[in-house]
Design a protein around this motif. Structure first.
Motif, PDB file in Angstrom:
ATOM      1  N   GLY A 181      15.011 103.691  34.761  1.00 58.98           N
ATOM      2  CA  GLY A 181      16.156 103.765  35.664  1.00 58.98           C
ATOM      3  C   GLY A 181      17.444 103.525  34.921  1.00 58.98           C
ATOM      4  N   VAL A 182      18.312 102.736  35.535  1.00 50.46           N
ATOM      5  CA  VAL A 182      19.624 102.473  34.950  1.00 50.46           C
ATOM      6  C   VAL A 182      19.858 100.967  34.956  1.00 50.46           C
ATOM      7  N   SER A 183      20.289 100.426  33.824  1.00 48.41           N
ATOM      8  CA  SER A 183      20.661  99.013  33.790  1.00 48.41           C
ATOM      9  C   SER A 183      22.100  98.892  33.323  1.00 48.41           C
ATOM     10  N   VAL A 184      22.814  97.921  33.879  1.00 46.27           N
ATOM     11  CA  VAL A 184      24.144  97.590  33.351  1.00 46.27           C
ATOM     12  C   VAL A 184      24.168  96.086  33.110  1.00 46.27           C
ATOM     13  N   TRP A 185      24.958  95.653  32.148  1.00 48.92           N
ATOM     14  CA  TRP A 185      24.999  94.228  31.881  1.00 48.92           C
ATOM     15  C   TRP A 185      26.419  93.726  31.701  1.00 48.92           C
ATOM     16  N   THR A 186      26.564  92.450  31.941  1.00 53.55           N
ATOM     17  CA  THR A 186      27.829  91.749  31.735  1.00 53.55           C
ATOM     18  C   THR A 186      27.535  90.649  30.716  1.00 53.55           C
ATOM     19  N   GLU A 187      28.449  89.716  30.554  1.00 54.19           N
ATOM     20  CA  GLU A 187      28.242  88.619  29.595  1.00 54.19           C
ATOM     21  C   GLU A 187      26.896  87.908  29.837  1.00 54.19           C
ATOM     22  N   ASP A 188      26.601  87.585  31.097  1.00 56.87           N
ATOM     23  CA  ASP A 188      25.379  86.803  31.342  1.00 56.87           C
ATOM     24  C   ASP A 188      24.478  87.398  32.423  1.00 56.87           C
ATOM     25  N   ALA A 189      24.802  88.591  32.886  1.00 58.04           N
ATOM     26  CA  ALA A 189      23.969  89.161  33.964  1.00 58.04           C
ATOM     27  C   ALA A 189      23.461  90.548  33.579  1.00 58.04           C
ATOM     28  N   LEU A 190      22.316  90.916  34.154  1.00 59.88           N
ATOM     29  CA  LEU A 190      21.770  92.263  33.970  1.00 59.88           C
ATOM     30  C   LEU A 190      21.385  92.771  35.356  1.00 59.88           C
ATOM     31  N   ILE A 191      21.888  93.949  35.694  1.00 61.02           N
ATOM     32  CA  ILE A 191      21.534  94.582  36.971  1.00 61.02           C
ATOM     33  C   ILE A 191      20.662  95.768  36.604  1.00 61.02           C
ATOM     34  N   GLU A 192      19.457  95.783  37.150  1.00 59.29           N
ATOM     35  CA  GLU A 192      18.467  96.763  36.704  1.00 59.29           C
ATOM     36  C   GLU A 192      17.997  97.586  37.907  1.00 59.29           C
ATOM     37  N   TRP A 193      18.450  98.846  37.957  1.00 60.05           N
ATOM     38  CA  TRP A 193      17.925  99.754  39.003  1.00 60.05           C
ATOM     39  C   TRP A 193      16.730 100.475  38.414  1.00 60.05           C
ATOM     40  N   ALA A 194      15.573 100.234  39.012  1.00 58.59           N
ATOM     41  CA  ALA A 194      14.348 100.865  38.514  1.00 58.59           C
ATOM     42  C   ALA A 194      13.624 101.480  39.714  1.00 58.59           C
ATOM     43  N   TRP A 195      14.339 102.284  40.484  1.00 49.90           N
ATOM     44  CA  TRP A 195      13.816 102.902  41.693  1.00 49.90           C
ATOM     45  C   TRP A 195      13.482 101.819  42.714  1.00 49.90           C
ATOM     46  N   GLY A 196      14.448 101.493  43.513  1.00 51.73           N
ATOM     47  CA  GLY A 196      14.263 100.471  44.530  1.00 51.73           C
ATOM     48  C   GLY A 196      15.471  99.566  44.504  1.00 51.73           C
ATOM     49  N   PRO A 197      15.442  98.479  45.287  1.00 50.59           N
ATOM     50  CA  PRO A 197      16.562  97.533  45.241  1.00 50.59           C
ATOM     51  C   PRO A 197      16.741  96.998  43.819  1.00 50.59           C
ATOM     52  N   PRO A 198      17.950  97.015  43.269  1.00 50.69           N
ATOM     53  CA  PRO A 198      18.130  96.583  41.877  1.00 50.69           C
ATOM     54  C   PRO A 198      17.733  95.120  41.658  1.00 50.69           C
ATOM     55  N   ARG A 238      29.761  95.135  30.451  1.00 49.47           N
ATOM     56  CA  ARG A 238      29.836  95.299  28.990  1.00 49.47           C
ATOM     57  C   ARG A 238      29.129  96.551  28.511  1.00 49.47           C
ATOM     58  N   GLY A 239      28.047  96.927  29.224  1.00 48.11           N
ATOM     59  CA  GLY A 239      27.264  98.063  28.731  1.00 48.11           C
ATOM     60  C   GLY A 239      26.359  98.625  29.809  1.00 48.11           C
ATOM     61  N   ALA A 240      25.824  99.816  29.517  1.00 42.01           N
ATOM     62  CA  ALA A 240      24.905 100.467  30.456  1.00 42.01           C
ATOM     63  C   ALA A 240      23.898 101.284  29.657  1.00 42.01           C
ATOM     64  N   VAL A 241      22.725 101.486  30.251  1.00 38.17           N
ATOM     65  CA  VAL A 241      21.678 102.273  29.584  1.00 38.17           C
ATOM     66  C   VAL A 241      20.913 103.059  30.640  1.00 38.17           C
ATOM     67  N   VAL A 242      20.439 104.250  30.249  1.00 39.49           N
ATOM     68  CA  VAL A 242      19.573 105.048  31.130  1.00 39.49           C
ATOM     69  C   VAL A 242      18.196 105.111  30.492  1.00 39.49           C
ATOM     70  N   HIS A 243      17.169 104.781  31.268  1.00 38.26           N
ATOM     71  CA  HIS A 243      15.779 104.854  30.787  1.00 38.26           C
ATOM     72  C   HIS A 243      15.018 105.940  31.543  1.00 38.26           C
ATOM     73  N   GLY A 244      14.287 106.773  30.834  1.00 35.53           N
ATOM     74  CA  GLY A 244      13.396 107.739  31.505  1.00 35.53           C
ATOM     75  C   GLY A 244      14.138 108.892  32.155  1.00 35.53           C
ATOM     76  N   PHE A 245      15.220 109.362  31.521  1.00 34.40           N
ATOM     77  CA  PHE A 245      16.030 110.445  32.079  1.00 34.40           C
ATOM     78  C   PHE A 245      15.268 111.776  32.099  1.00 34.40           C
ATOM     79  N   GLY A 246      14.334 111.941  31.158  1.00 33.00           N
ATOM     80  CA  GLY A 246      13.701 113.247  30.934  1.00 33.00           C
ATOM     81  C   GLY A 246      12.671 113.635  31.965  1.00 33.00           C
ATOM     82  N   GLY A 247      12.041 114.777  31.707  1.00 32.72           N
ATOM     83  CA  GLY A 247      11.012 115.279  32.627  1.00 32.72           C
ATOM     84  C   GLY A 247      11.581 116.365  33.502  1.00 32.72           C
ATOM     85  N   GLU A 248      12.628 116.033  34.227  1.00 29.51           N
ATOM     86  CA  GLU A 248      13.391 117.031  34.991  1.00 29.51           C
ATOM     87  C   GLU A 248      14.813 116.482  35.116  1.00 29.51           C
ATOM     88  N   ILE A 249      15.643 116.784  34.134  1.00 32.42           N
ATOM     89  CA  ILE A 249      16.955 116.132  34.038  1.00 32.42           C
ATOM     90  C   ILE A 249      17.918 116.537  35.151  1.00 32.42           C
TER      91      ILE A 249
END
Ligand SMILES: NC(=O)c1ccc[n+]([C@@H]2O[C@H](COP(=O)([O-])OP(=O)(O)OC[C@H]3O[C@@H](n4cnc5c(N)ncnc54)[C@H](O)[C@@H]3O)[C@@H](O)[C@H]2O)c1
Length: 374
Positions: free
Chosen positions: A228-245, A150-161
């Motif tokens: 990192g990067v998160s994506v979500w569906t109706e009831d799930a959230l997959i969150e990559w925050a440097w390491g296994p999601p 359903r959606g995706a977001v990027v967190h902390g992209f800055g610093g050295e893009i």
């Protein structure tokens, strides 16, 4: 894996190159036949450390003497293009590089094309996208195991893009199974916006993906986990925050997400886990034509998104469509990435090159953490 023993040349044997060498030296189906290193003292030490007979100060000199099967390019970014293209022209079967791939978009294009035209596998290197758990999470998402994205977001992209930002863009493209097709961005501080590199530049904005999804981009990290990067569906959230999601599925009585054990398939890695799986994916692509977990093309796409982001911000947050028509656009990474440690005064002493490796880095981290706790 087949019984083939790949003959490898490590081109650029600084800190990261030595990590690569550790893994290639340990794998049963690869043999380091040469190293290319401009720093003579380091070349001698690293050559001795890995028992390599072919020691060269220049990539063309090496290719004249003995063309390897695989060229592993780990020079500072400035020198990657000449090394990749020289290897491609000499008939190396597989070439890998690292991040960022280039500063100028047309240089990245030339590298990708030189390999594509000759049917050479062009791999991307030590990126989190090549971590097996990241690939497994993406595979489950694409198979619809968690429902439609359903959606995706990027967190902390800055610093050295570009230098570090390519990690985010590569994972985002993988998890959403889409390209970034338009960027609108805001950036600062002013002095970073005026320079021609990505050092300290914070970009906030919005990526429109080729599947129509609109993805907010936060330049700074909001909390410890939002990185990192998160994506979500109706009831799930997959969150990559440097390491296994992390995977969240469903909601508890208070309405909060419930973290579940994703039960990823364990990998017995040699050295760094994702450098190992990146190399395995590279070898498999060379042997069987399988899809790379991180490719030179992926790194080129990431550079393009970084360039488009800065352009949009500089022009007053205008929508910038990708692919960019003008391939002469350029964004330099931080000086140590572009020029290497030696040229910016962070020279690796020969004594460190004798022992520097994954185990040593882990030990240094452990000591630092211990000291911080005290
Ligand atoms: N993927 C990652 O996690 C990651 C981590 C660190 C560095 N990097 C990238 O890896 C690259 C190398 O970084 P590093 O930390 O190893 O730098 P480094 O300065 O320690 O090593 C680079 C080495 O390349 C050698 N070199 C320079 N030009 C050369 C040439 N034309 N031919 C052969 N050797 C040459 C230098 O003498 C040096 O020994 C940079 O682009 C950096 O951005 C990626």
């Amino acid at each position: 894996m087949s019984d083939v023993k790949h003959r490898v040349s490590i081109i650029g044997c600084g800190r990261l190159g030595q990590h690569y060498a550790e893994i290639y030296a340990a794998l049963p189906n690869t043999e380091i036949v040469s190293i290319v290193e401009v720093n003579a003292a380091r070349r001698a030490v690293v050559g001795e450390r890995f028992g390599v007979k072919g020691e060269y100060g220049d990539v063309k000199e090496m290719l004249k003497e003995d063309v390897p099967d695989l060229g592993v390019v780990v020079t500072p970014t400035k020198y990657m293009k000449e090394c990749v293209i020289a290897c491609a022209e000499a008939g190396v079967k597989g070439i890998s590089t690292d991040k960022p791939i280039a500063a100028r978009l047309s240089d990245a294009d030339e590298m990708v094309k030189a390999c594509e035209d000759r049917g050479i596998v062009f791999a991307g290197g030590n990126l989190q996208r090549a971590m097996s758990e990241v690939q497994e999470a993406a595979g489950r998402l694409h198979a619809g195991e968690y429902g439609a994205v359903r959606g995706a977001v990027v967190h902390g992209f800055g610093g050295e893009i570009s230098g570090g930002g390519c990690q985010y863009v590569s994972v985002l493209r993988l998890l959403t199974n889409a390209e970034v097709s338009e960027v609108v961005a805001w950036g600062g501080p002013d002095e970073a916006m005026e320079r021609d590199d990505d050092d300290g530049l914070i970009i906030h904005g919005c990526f429109t993906m080729s599947n129509g999804m609109v993805c907010p981009v936060f330049g700074e990290q909001l909390t410890e986990v939002n990185h990192g990067v998160s994506v979500w569906t109706e009831d799930a959230l997959i969150e990559w925050a440097w390491g296994p999601p992390n995977v969240y599925r469903g909601f508890d009585e208070s309405g909060a997400r419930v973290k579940i054990d994703p039960k990823y398939t364990p990998v017995e890695a040699v050295g760094s886990d994702y450098m190992y799986t990146s190399i395995q994916s590279f070898l498999s692509a060379v042997e069987t034509g399988s899809k790379l977990w991180i490719s030179g093309h992926d790194l080129r796409q990431a550079l393009e998104v970084a360039i488009a982001s800065k352009l949009s911000a500089q022009r007053g947050s205008v929508p910038v469509k990708l692919p960019l028509a003008d391939r002469s656009h350029c964004l330099y990474p931080r000086a140590y990435r572009w020029l290497g440690g030696d040229e910016v005064g962070q020279e690796q002493p020969a004594e460190e090159a004798r022992i520097y490796g994954f185990a040593m880095v882990q030990e240094m981290k452990r000591k630092r953490q211990q000291a911080q706790k005290k």
